[in-house]
Design a protein around this motif. Sequence first.
Motif, PDB file in Angstrom:
ATOM      1  N   MET A   1       0.842  -1.188   0.045  1.00  0.00           N
ATOM      2  CA  MET A   1       0.015   0.111  -0.158  1.00  0.00           C
ATOM      3  C   MET A   1       0.837   1.125   0.150  1.00  0.00           C
ATOM      4  N   TRP A   2       2.000   1.239  -0.569  1.00  0.00           N
ATOM      5  CA  TRP A   2       2.922   2.444  -0.627  1.00  0.00           C
ATOM      6  C   TRP A   2       2.480   3.155  -1.702  1.00  0.00           C
ATOM      7  N   GLN A   3       2.039   4.495  -1.124  1.00  0.00           N
ATOM      8  CA  GLN A   3       1.052   5.315  -2.073  1.00  0.00           C
ATOM      9  C   GLN A   3       1.804   5.684  -3.574  1.00  0.00           C
ATOM     10  N   PRO A   4       3.235   6.092  -3.532  1.00  0.00           N
ATOM     11  CA  PRO A   4       3.791   6.340  -4.771  1.00  0.00           C
ATOM     12  C   PRO A   4       3.564   5.006  -5.754  1.00  0.00           C
ATOM     13  N   TYR A   5       3.695   3.669  -5.103  1.00  0.00           N
ATOM     14  CA  TYR A   5       3.219   2.583  -6.241  1.00  0.00           C
ATOM     15  C   TYR A   5       1.833   2.603  -6.577  1.00  0.00           C
ATOM     16  N   LEU A   6       0.911   2.988  -5.706  1.00  0.00           N
ATOM     17  CA  LEU A   6      -0.248   3.103  -6.013  1.00  0.00           C
ATOM     18  C   LEU A   6      -0.737   3.857  -7.192  1.00  0.00           C
ATOM     19  N   ARG A   7      -0.061   5.018  -7.042  1.00  0.00           N
ATOM     20  CA  ARG A   7      -0.363   6.110  -8.238  1.00  0.00           C
ATOM     21  C   ARG A   7       0.121   5.745  -9.259  1.00  0.00           C
ATOM     22  N   VAL A   8       1.299   5.094  -9.503  1.00  0.00           N
ATOM     23  CA  VAL A   8       2.005   4.824 -10.794  1.00  0.00           C
ATOM     24  C   VAL A   8       1.243   3.703 -11.325  1.00  0.00           C
ATOM     25  N   VAL A   9       1.059   2.891 -10.553  1.00  0.00           N
ATOM     26  CA  VAL A   9       0.214   1.539 -11.105  1.00  0.00           C
ATOM     27  C   VAL A   9      -1.144   1.913 -11.811  1.00  0.00           C
ATOM     28  N   ALA A  10      -1.796   2.937 -11.121  1.00  0.00           N
ATOM     29  CA  ALA A  10      -3.057   3.386 -11.571  1.00  0.00           C
ATOM     30  C   ALA A  10      -2.957   4.069 -12.738  1.00  0.00           C
ATOM     31  N   LYS A  11      -1.857   4.972 -13.038  1.00  0.00           N
ATOM     32  CA  LYS A  11      -1.731   5.897 -13.976  1.00  0.00           C
ATOM     33  C   LYS A  11      -1.058   4.855 -15.321  1.00  0.00           C
ATOM     34  N   LYS A  12      -0.381   4.095 -15.148  1.00  0.00           N
ATOM     35  CA  LYS A  12       0.298   3.095 -16.192  1.00  0.00           C
ATOM     36  C   LYS A  12      -0.205   1.742 -16.404  1.00  0.00           C
ATOM     37  N   ALA A  13      -0.876   1.319 -15.617  1.00  0.00           N
ATOM     38  CA  ALA A  13      -1.350   0.009 -15.839  1.00  0.00           C
ATOM     39  C   ALA A  13      -2.837  -0.122 -15.128  1.00  0.00           C
ATOM     40  N   GLY A  14      -3.608   0.904 -15.278  1.00  0.00           N
ATOM     41  CA  GLY A  14      -5.003   0.887 -14.818  1.00  0.00           C
ATOM     42  C   GLY A  14      -5.890  -0.161 -15.254  1.00  0.00           C
ATOM     43  N   HIS A  15      -5.554  -0.599 -16.471  1.00  0.00           N
ATOM     44  CA  HIS A  15      -6.436  -1.801 -16.978  1.00  0.00           C
ATOM     45  C   HIS A  15      -6.108  -3.209 -16.145  1.00  0.00           C
ATOM     46  N   ALA A  16      -4.926  -3.145 -15.754  1.00  0.00           N
ATOM     47  CA  ALA A  16      -4.582  -4.520 -14.996  1.00  0.00           C
ATOM     48  C   ALA A  16      -5.186  -4.725 -13.848  1.00  0.00           C
ATOM     49  N   LEU A  17      -5.590  -5.861 -13.181  1.00  0.00           N
ATOM     50  CA  LEU A  17      -6.133  -6.000 -11.742  1.00  0.00           C
ATOM     51  C   LEU A  17      -4.990  -5.833 -10.785  1.00  0.00           C
ATOM     52  N   HIS A  18      -5.195  -4.645 -10.118  1.00  0.00           N
ATOM     53  CA  HIS A  18      -4.023  -4.491  -8.842  1.00  0.00           C
ATOM     54  C   HIS A  18      -4.457  -4.966  -7.601  1.00  0.00           C
ATOM     55  N   VAL A  19      -3.685  -6.020  -7.508  1.00  0.00           N
ATOM     56  CA  VAL A  19      -3.965  -6.837  -6.182  1.00  0.00           C
ATOM     57  C   VAL A  19      -3.039  -6.475  -5.034  1.00  0.00           C
ATOM     58  N   LEU A  20      -3.817  -6.050  -3.795  1.00  0.00           N
ATOM     59  CA  LEU A  20      -2.749  -5.759  -2.778  1.00  0.00           C
ATOM     60  C   LEU A  20      -2.164  -6.611  -1.885  1.00  0.00           C
ATOM     61  N   ASP A  21      -1.089  -6.788  -1.492  1.00  0.00           N
ATOM     62  CA  ASP A  21      -0.144  -7.834  -0.794  1.00  0.00           C
ATOM     63  C   ASP A  21      -0.730  -8.227   0.520  1.00  0.00           C
ATOM     64  N   ARG A  22      -1.454  -9.411   0.539  1.00  0.00           N
ATOM     65  CA  ARG A  22      -1.878 -10.010   1.688  1.00  0.00           C
ATOM     66  C   ARG A  22      -0.913  -9.977   2.726  1.00  0.00           C
ATOM     67  N   PHE A  23       0.372 -10.295   2.626  1.00  0.00           N
ATOM     68  CA  PHE A  23       1.412 -10.334   3.663  1.00  0.00           C
ATOM     69  C   PHE A  23       1.651  -8.914   4.298  1.00  0.00           C
ATOM     70  N   HIS A  24       1.661  -7.916   3.727  1.00  0.00           N
ATOM     71  CA  HIS A  24       1.788  -6.305   4.334  1.00  0.00           C
ATOM     72  C   HIS A  24       0.338  -6.022   5.068  1.00  0.00           C
ATOM     73  N   ILE A  25      -0.723  -6.456   4.488  1.00  0.00           N
ATOM     74  CA  ILE A  25      -1.746  -6.167   5.154  1.00  0.00           C
ATOM     75  C   ILE A  25      -1.952  -6.855   6.721  1.00  0.00           C
ATOM     76  N   MET A  26      -1.641  -7.922   6.714  1.00  0.00           N
ATOM     77  CA  MET A  26      -1.591  -8.909   7.800  1.00  0.00           C
ATOM     78  C   MET A  26      -0.371  -8.116   8.847  1.00  0.00           C
ATOM     79  N   SER A  27       0.634  -7.658   8.156  1.00  0.00           N
ATOM     80  CA  SER A  27       1.963  -7.199   9.087  1.00  0.00           C
ATOM     81  C   SER A  27       1.282  -5.663   9.893  1.00  0.00           C
ATOM     82  N   HIS A  28       0.557  -4.999   8.849  1.00  0.00           N
ATOM     83  CA  HIS A  28      -0.081  -3.653   9.566  1.00  0.00           C
ATOM     84  C   HIS A  28      -0.828  -4.195  10.953  1.00  0.00           C
ATOM     85  N   LEU A  29      -1.748  -5.374  10.800  1.00  0.00           N
ATOM     86  CA  LEU A  29      -2.584  -5.873  11.910  1.00  0.00           C
ATOM     87  C   LEU A  29      -1.510  -6.265  13.137  1.00  0.00           C
TER      88      LEU A  29
END
Length: 417
Positions: free
Chosen positions: A219-247
Motif C-alpha cells: 500500500m505504498w502510495q507512490p506505487y499505487l499512483r503509478v500503477v493506476a496511471k500506467k497499468a490501470g487496465h490490469a487488476l491491481h492486487v494488494l499484498d496480503r502479507f503487508h496487510i497482515m503485517s499492519h495488523l
Amino acid sequence: MQLKTILNRIQKQPGFVYGAIRLVQSGGRLQLEVELRPRANRQPRCSQCQRPRPGYDTLAPRRFEFVPVWGIAVFFLYAVRRVQCAPCSVRVEAIPWAEGKHQLTTTYAWFLAGWAKRLSWTAVAEVFHTTWDHVFRSVTMAVRWGLTHRDLTGITALGVDEFARRRGHRYVTLVYQLDPDCRRLLWIGRDRQARTLLGFFRWLGPQRTTALRFVCSDMWQPYLRVVAKKAGHALHVLDRFHIMSHLNKAIDQVRAQEARALKAQGRAPVLTRTRWLLLKRPDHLTAGEWARLIDLVRHNLKAVRSYLLREEFQFFWTYKSATWAGRFLDRWCTKALRSRIEPMQKVARMLRTHRPLLLNYFRAKRALSAAAVEGFNNKARVTTRIAYGFRTYRVMEMALYHTLGALPEPETPHRFC
C-alpha cells in the motif's frame, strides 16, 4: 589420452590450433601452459568489424587463464597479432577464447559466474585462487549477456516491492515477473519513489504494459499512483502479507502501551513476555503457549481484543466471492472502529480506503499473492548477507540480477559446473 585431445574436444578454437603443453612450477603452484598458434594461411580477423584482414605485426605473448584441471591452473599462451584494417585502422585481432584485454578466457569467466551463484564471491576467489575483481567481472559479463538475450514476451503478472539495501532508509525497487511458468527478477530501480516505478514502465514499453493482467504491490502510495496511471487496465492486487503485517504492528503497539499502563498502575504484569505469543498464528503455538494464551484471554485487555480482531480478520481470506468478502470487510471495519482501540481503528480506516484493491484479490480468483515476492525478497537478503552487504548500488544490482533473474546462458559444447 593427451590433454591436447581433450581441449580439442571440449574447447575447440576456430582458426587456431593447440601447440606445446608444459607443466611448470610458479609461485608455489603447478601450472599448465598451453601454447596457441594461428592456422597456416589463415588471416587474422579485425576485432572491430570481424572481417579477415592482412597482418600488421605481432605483440608480446599474453597469458589467458582457463578453467583449472585437477586443481592445476591452466593458462593459454598466445602472441596476439595486429591487423591492418582500412575502415577501422590498425586493430588487435579477434580471438575466440577471450574478449578485449581480459586476462580470463570467456569459458573461465562463465565458470566463475556459475560458482558465484552457489558461494559468496570472496569464497569463489579463494577456492579457485583468483581475485574478487575477476569474479565480479565474470558476474557482470554473465548478467549483461543474460539481460541482452532474455525473452521478455508473455509477461502478464508483476509483483512490486521495495528492498532496504543499506541503513538510513536507502531502498531499491524490485519488480518481479509472477507468471506461473516464469518467476524471476525483472527490473531493479534505485530508491522507492514514484519516478522509480515510472522508469520501470518506460523500460517495459507501452506494448508490453498493455499485455499486463495482474499487478501485486503493497500500500505504498507512490506505487499505487503509478500503477493506476500506467497499468490501470490490469487488476491491481494488494499484498496480503503487508496487510497482515499492519495488523500485527497494531497488536504490538497496543500490547506495549497497555503493558506500560499496567506497570504504572501497579497491577500484575500479565503482558510481560507475551509479544510473540500474540503475534504467532494459533497453528504455530506449542502446548505451553496455548495454556498461557487461554489464561491471558480471560483478562479483558485491549491487547487481547486486538488479537481476537486479527484472528477474526483471517476469515476474510477464505472467501471466494468478492461480494461476500466485501460485506465481511465492512462488518469487520465497523467492529474495529467501535473497539476504541486507536491502532486497530487506524488499520480499519486504511482498509476502508483501499477496499476496491483489497477485493481484487478475489476478482483474481486468489491466483496472485505476494508469497512469491516475499520469497524473492528473502533470497535477496540472503544474497546481500552472504557478501556482508554491498558498498555500491552497481555491485548489488549485478548480484541480484545474477541470483534472481533466471538469466539465460550461451550454449557451450561442455559445461564445467
